[in-house]
Structures are given as structure tokens and as C-alpha cells.
Design a protein around this motif. Sequence first.
Motif, PDB file in Angstrom:
ATOM      1  N   THR B  14      15.666   2.936  10.526  1.00  0.00           N
ATOM      2  CA  THR B  14      15.368   2.438  11.864  1.00  0.00           C
ATOM      3  C   THR B  14      16.616   1.918  12.562  1.00  0.00           C
ATOM      4  N   ALA B  15      17.649   1.647  11.800  1.00  0.00           N
ATOM      5  CA  ALA B  15      18.865   1.115  12.399  1.00  0.00           C
ATOM      6  C   ALA B  15      20.028   1.431  11.462  1.00  0.00           C
ATOM      7  N   GLY B  16      21.216   1.350  11.994  1.00  0.00           N
ATOM      8  CA  GLY B  16      22.381   1.599  11.160  1.00  0.00           C
ATOM      9  C   GLY B  16      23.552   0.744  11.604  1.00  0.00           C
ATOM     10  N   THR B  17      24.476   0.522  10.689  1.00  0.00           N
ATOM     11  CA  THR B  17      25.683  -0.245  11.009  1.00  0.00           C
ATOM     12  C   THR B  17      26.861   0.712  11.120  1.00  0.00           C
ATOM     13  N   ASP B  39      26.459   2.961   7.989  1.00  0.00           N
ATOM     14  CA  ASP B  39      25.725   2.437   6.846  1.00  0.00           C
ATOM     15  C   ASP B  39      24.253   2.371   7.226  1.00  0.00           C
ATOM     16  N   THR B  40      23.445   3.179   6.536  1.00  0.00           N
ATOM     17  CA  THR B  40      22.024   3.262   6.894  1.00  0.00           C
ATOM     18  C   THR B  40      21.179   2.229   6.173  1.00  0.00           C
ATOM     19  N   SER B  41      21.805   1.420   5.364  1.00  0.00           N
ATOM     20  CA  SER B  41      21.168   0.480   4.440  1.00  0.00           C
ATOM     21  C   SER B  41      20.830   1.172   3.134  1.00  0.00           C
ATOM     22  N   LYS B  42      20.851   2.517   3.143  1.00  0.00           N
ATOM     23  CA  LYS B  42      20.696   3.220   1.879  1.00  0.00           C
ATOM     24  C   LYS B  42      22.039   3.760   1.407  1.00  0.00           C
ATOM     25  N   ALA B 217      13.699  -0.303   2.682  1.00  0.00           N
ATOM     26  CA  ALA B 217      13.549   0.998   3.341  1.00  0.00           C
ATOM     27  C   ALA B 217      12.730   1.951   2.475  1.00  0.00           C
ATOM     28  N   ILE B 218      13.060   1.962   1.178  1.00  0.00           N
ATOM     29  CA  ILE B 218      12.305   2.834   0.275  1.00  0.00           C
ATOM     30  C   ILE B 218      10.855   2.374   0.216  1.00  0.00           C
ATOM     31  N   GLY B 219      10.687   1.068   0.140  1.00  0.00           N
ATOM     32  CA  GLY B 219       9.332   0.524   0.066  1.00  0.00           C
ATOM     33  C   GLY B 219       8.517   0.883   1.287  1.00  0.00           C
ATOM     34  N   ASP B 220       9.125   0.754   2.464  1.00  0.00           N
ATOM     35  CA  ASP B 220       8.400   1.070   3.696  1.00  0.00           C
ATOM     36  C   ASP B 220       7.976   2.531   3.718  1.00  0.00           C
TER      37      ASP B 220
END
Lengths: 331, 431, 85
Positions: B14-17, B39-42, B217-220
Motif C-alpha cells: 500500500t505504500a513504499g519508502t 523499500d516496499t516493507s517486504k 503485509a503478509i498477514g493482510d
Amino acid sequence: MSGTTATRTLTYREALREGLRDALRADERVFLMGEDVGAYGGSFGVSRDLLGEFGPERIRDTPLSESAFTGAGIGAALGGMRPIVEVMTVNFSLLALDQIVNNAAAIAHMSGGQFAVPLVVRMTTGAGRQLAAQHSHSLEGWYAHVPGLKVLAPGTLEDARGMLAPALADPNPVLIFEHGSLYGLEGSLTDPPAEVALTGAAIRRPGSDVTLVAYGGSLPKALDAAETLAADRIDAEVLDLRALRPLDDAAVLASVARTHRVVVVDEAWRTGSFAAEVVALVAERALYELDAPPERVCSVEVPIPYAKHLEDAALPSAERIAAAARRTVGR
Amino acid sequence: MSDFTMPSLGADMTAGTLLEWYVRPGDAVRRGDIVASVDTSKAEIEIEIFEDGVVGELLVEVGTRVPVGTPLATILPVAGSAAAAGNGAAPATPTATPVAAAPPPASSPPTPRTVAPLAAASPPAAPPLAVPVEGHRTRVSPLARRVAAQMGIDPETVPGTGSGGAVTREDVERAATTGTTPPAAEPLVPAAAPAAPAVQSAAEPAVADRRSAMRKAIGDLMARSKREIPHYHLETAIDMTAALAWLAERNATLAPPERAIPAALLLAAAARAAAKHAQLNGFFADGAPQPAEHVHLGVALALRGGGLVAPAIHDADRLPLGELMAALRDLTARVRAGTMRGSEMADPTITVTSLGDRGADKVFGVIYPPQVALIGFGAIRERPWAAGGMVGARPTAIATLAADHRASDGHDGSLLLAELDRLLQHPEELA
Amino acid sequence: MSTTDELRTQVLEALGAIAPDADLATLSDDASLRDELDLDSMDMQGLVVGLYEATGIDVPERDYGKLDTVADTVAYLAAHRPGGQ
């Protein structure tokens, strides 16, 4: 609701006359006045035979002075009557513009609500009958600009028959625009006739691909265009505005939100037209629903010509409406 | 001028750095160029641009976290048609296309010609409908732009079929389901990551933050899968004797860089089987199955220290084993190093997870929305195997299929697993 | 001619390439690579390729199991380098 309903065939003109007759019968305060409405039966035959039934007190022929008899209508309304003023065409209503705009529309507001003007003004609008420029213009959009007025445009027999009663019941001055090309339109009405709302748009044909916004004399053209488009598998929705003021914003926006494309049909000239108002509304409040630029189908910007081929060329047609709709869907 | 926006690099993003810009204002870029890393958080992903042009202004500073769809930079039209960047003081007028070139409105009948003295009463008739648009800006309807933003698609990359060649909602939705651009992603929910700070340290995002964000993120995504997708599960045991023997023989003749591992053989078989069963290869979107035309094989890869990503190997069903192995090795290396590309992240049509030689016996898969199937392979181990009235020890693998009942039935899934088995008994077909 | 130390350096470099986030400084020479670094078959294949590119030594598939620890791997390479021990 009556237990029995039947349908019968009649013309738009006859439907208007029935509305008048019912109103005259229902309320003694109601009377009709205008040029040639009595002995001649009205310039377009709407009030034929009413003089015999209701007499010269209630079916009043007036001198050729729109300002005078419209002003008289305002006075009668202020005095407690329920006058119906017939103006031959919207072109001639310009002679009564001062009465309508400066008086009828403003009095309730200027008097702090002390005086209502329950006046109904009927007039013919539009072209298509070779009556030349002085009788053929579509200026209802000008009146729709003015707060204090209600501006109606019946496009069906049902509305022709049914709008008068709620218009007379309304405390505001109400202008009813009868498109000249509709008087001979044949159709059926239920008996007894259904009541109609004074304002609010109506979907005359549901569809999913493009919204054709129309009113009055343009409504049959839009419906014809929708049939043509259906043959090309373009499913057009036809939205009849019925009233230009108040405009049913919600109905326009809801339809555009379903179809994502819009074509506005308006027999007035494009520049400064009511069609521009509708498109502006869509742009302001439904831009992100639009999947194609809005289209307007209006009259060519000339005084409406007398010659038939030129008049036809100047006016919106079902073909032009269908072509505009095809552009919006990219075909 | 157009905007280069934060792409959606998968249904769970949903967002990225923004970590790094590889371009500066004035740089010429071509479609496909790597212009930034995110960085996508993943994971850290290198992101590509989807059009040719010149970088205008960089709108987002390194270290800033922004929702998917946020403009990151402006892209100016390529030099030649418009004022080239640095092309001197006098900018050429981008709207050089003469209005007269626009076709006359087909709908207008000939305007009645007024005689000259009356002309003043006759303002211009209907204006041309097609007003030239400035520069190279692609025509995208407002609705299409809105829908594309929700789907995380760059609408400028979508072929337009609408009015004047404009991109319409239908075009965007078609692109989303056929995979010509990244498929439907979660609608943009800017509030989805409230815990994430507005600005993170770019060079080294806090590892703990990254891990917890990835876990979320994986959980969602998996919660969405379990909530929305009516899964059915099938499994079949596959005798790997022939496949491993063939592979060992093949590898023995090759230098180390040319050798393939059993997992590559399993992926090759899965990709070819998926190609034959379109109802299991594609997406479920807009209430209907949308079979994909290509097999973009998502490969679930575990990250060291937790988490996983499933980037795609494009057209995996058409790759010979050697090329598939090379793609897998390249992907694994880049996943480990954190240099994946946006296009790899966003468009798998089916995912395969192979637990590897140290894994458990079998996988009960959870489908990645909006895909409709996931193939799982457990560890290849010697197990008892009955054949010809005898029980012996053979290397076997248990293949499982998790599939979406809205798109297929158990019979379809069984056929896919049977084809998988058949291919692994004839590994030479995968060469 | 590689010394054992040089081989060890090459092994650690190859490991670093396939497991860039592993802390090799704390890796014991006798620890199982598969367990300590969680290497799978793809990683082992990568290790063999890395060693091949660094040293030219081709570890055949049947010998992958002999590369269990850093010490094992260094010993294997030392035994198989050109010129033998």
C-alpha cells in the motif's frame, strides 16, 4: 387510486387541455388569460372549446401586450387568485421579462415572504415548424438562470397533462414551456391520469453505456437516438430533466455515475446554454466518473432559419445525438 | 508532462519508502530503465519507468514513505517534439499541433452561411471536438485514471481504445487482468500502515520495522486470501526416480554454472502444466475468473531472517530448463541482495512454492490474491513406494495444489497435477 | 598456488555472495553450513558455482554432501586443486 384504469390515445395538445379543464373545474380561483385564448381557442389550439364551457370571465382574451397581461396575472396572484397566463411564444415573453424577472420572481423574497405569487405562465418554445426566428427560439435556459422561478419542460403527455395541478398549488411563479413540435405528438394516457411530481428528473429509458440528457422537445429525439444506438449495441440511458429549475442534480450525477459518459441535448444555442450548466455540474461533481469528454448537441448558432432544409440543419437531430454518443464510447 | 508514481509491487503493498534515485532532473530515460529503488516493507525493489522521456522534477525525497500512486517525479516528453531540457532559452511551444489539424466535428451539419453584414450575430459554431493535447501526454479519462490509481497501474502504459484514443476504465481493467501491466492490487488505503513513520532512514530502514511491516503485509494478504477465496486442496505423490536420474546424468556433463537443481525441474513442470490449464492460471477479479494468456510463474522465496516474496519468472512455460534455472538463480540472488524489479514483483499468474531439500513433506498452500492457484512441492525424500505389487524405497515428492473454487473445480486441479506427474516421468520434455 | 588461508577466504567470499546478510565473522569453521546459514539446494548450487568461478575447481554433484562445514569445504578444495595436495 381508482380501481379501474384504462388507456386512451390522445395528443399532447389535448393532454394540456385536459389539465386546464381539470384545473378550472377544481378551483374557482383558477382562470386562463392570454392572446386569442378564448374565441380563437389559442394560437396553438390548446384552449379550444374552453370558452364555451367556462365563459369569458375565466377564459379571457387580452390585448397584445405581454407586459400588461403578465403583470395583471401577478396582481391577481397576489390578490389570491390562481391565474394561468398563456404567452404565445417564448420570444414574445421577452416583452414581459420585466414582470417575470423583476416582479414575479422577486416579490416573495423582497417582501420577506409576506407575498407569494402563485402564478403559472405557459408558453411555447422551440423550432421545427418553419415559423422563423421570431417564433422559434429556445430561451427557457434564460429563465432557469433566475432564482425565485420554477421552470418546467413537459416532454411527455403525462407531464403535459399532470404538471399544471402541482404548478398551481406551488406558491412560486412557475413557467411551463411547451415545445411547439410536441403539440401533435400522439400517445396514451391512463384514465384516470396518474399524478406527477412538479420537479425531478425521470429516466425515460434505462441504459448502461451513455447518458443522454434531454428535456421537452429534445426528448423524443433522444429516445430515437437511443433506439438507433441500441442497434449498434450501445445501451443509452435517456434522462428527462422535466424541470430546469430546480435542476435534479442528484439524478444527473447518479446516471453519469452509472454510465460514465454523457451527452446533453439542448435545442438552445451552445454558448451560455443550459446544456453548459449540466456539463459544468458533471465536471464539478462527477469528473472522476467520466470515461470520455462530455458532449453537447445544441442548435447551430444562427437565428433559426425559415427555410426547411436550413432549419433542419440548424437543430439537434437523432442522428447528431447518436453520433455524439458514439464519440463518447469511442466508436 | 506526466507523473512517475509509486508503483504497486504486489497485491499486499500500500505504500513504499523511496530509498534512492538513480536519475537526476534532465536525465533522459527510456521505458524499462531502472530509475529508483523502493523499500516496499517486504524488500528493496528497483523500479522501472514505463515511458520514454526526460526527468523533470524529483517530487519525493529519499527516505520518504508515500502511498502507492503518489507522484515521485515528473517526466517531460522526449526531446524533439517539445522543448528539450537544456535546449536553450526559448522553449518551443509544445502545443504546436495546429488546431486546424483536428478533424471537423463529424456531427455538425454545414453551418448555414450568414451573409456578411449579419456575421457579427453569428458567433463561431461548434468548436472542434478534438483539441490537441499538449506534448506527449497520454489521454486517460478521469475515471480510468482513478481506477488505475486504485489498482496501482500506470495508465499511461495502457493502450487506449476510447474517445480520441483515450485510455478508458475498460482498457485499464483489461490491462489489469491480462497482465500487460501489473494486475489488480489492493485499493490504495493510505491509512493502512499507521505505524510506519512518515520518514524512515533510507539507507538502512530499521530491520525490526521492516520485519514487522513485512509480517503485517503478509498477514493482510493471507487474511484476505483466507477470507475471500474458497480454497480447495489436492495432493499427489510423485515418483522422482526418473527425474532425478535424468537430472544427475545431465548435470554430470556440465560445468557448475550450467547445472540445474531439482527445484528448477519442478518449476519447469509446474509452468508447463499451468499453461495447459488456463482456469488455474490467471486472476479472479471483478467477480469473474480472468485467465491469463501467459504463464508468469511466481516463485515463493524465503528471506533470511523471516518473510517471503514471490517474484515472477516471465513466460516460464516457454523456457528450457537451463534458462529457467538461470532465471531462478538470478532471481534468488537478487532477492537475497534486495534488488528485485517492480515488474517481477507485481504480475505472477500462478505461484509455486517449493520447500526444498530441507523442507517439510508437503505444503497446504494459501493462494496469493488475485491469483487463483498455488502449487506446492514438499521435500524430495526416499519414501516407501508401491509399484508392480512390490514396495520399495524411491525418491518421491508430494505435490499439492491449492485452488480457487470460483475459477475451477477439483477435476481441473486433478488434471493439472496429473500433467505435472506425467512431465516429471518424462523430464526430457522439460530440457 | 593457494594456501589454505587463501582457500578459506575464497570459501567465505562465496558464502557471502549467496548469503549476503549472514554474519560470517561469527561462523565457526566446524558448524554445519546448512544448519547455521540455512542453506538450501539453490544456495549449495550457488556455493559450488562461486567456488568454481573463484578457484576453477569443479565439485561434482555427488560430492556436494562433502561440503558440510567451512573446514570440510576448505579441505575438499585443497585436495582437489590443480597439482593435488
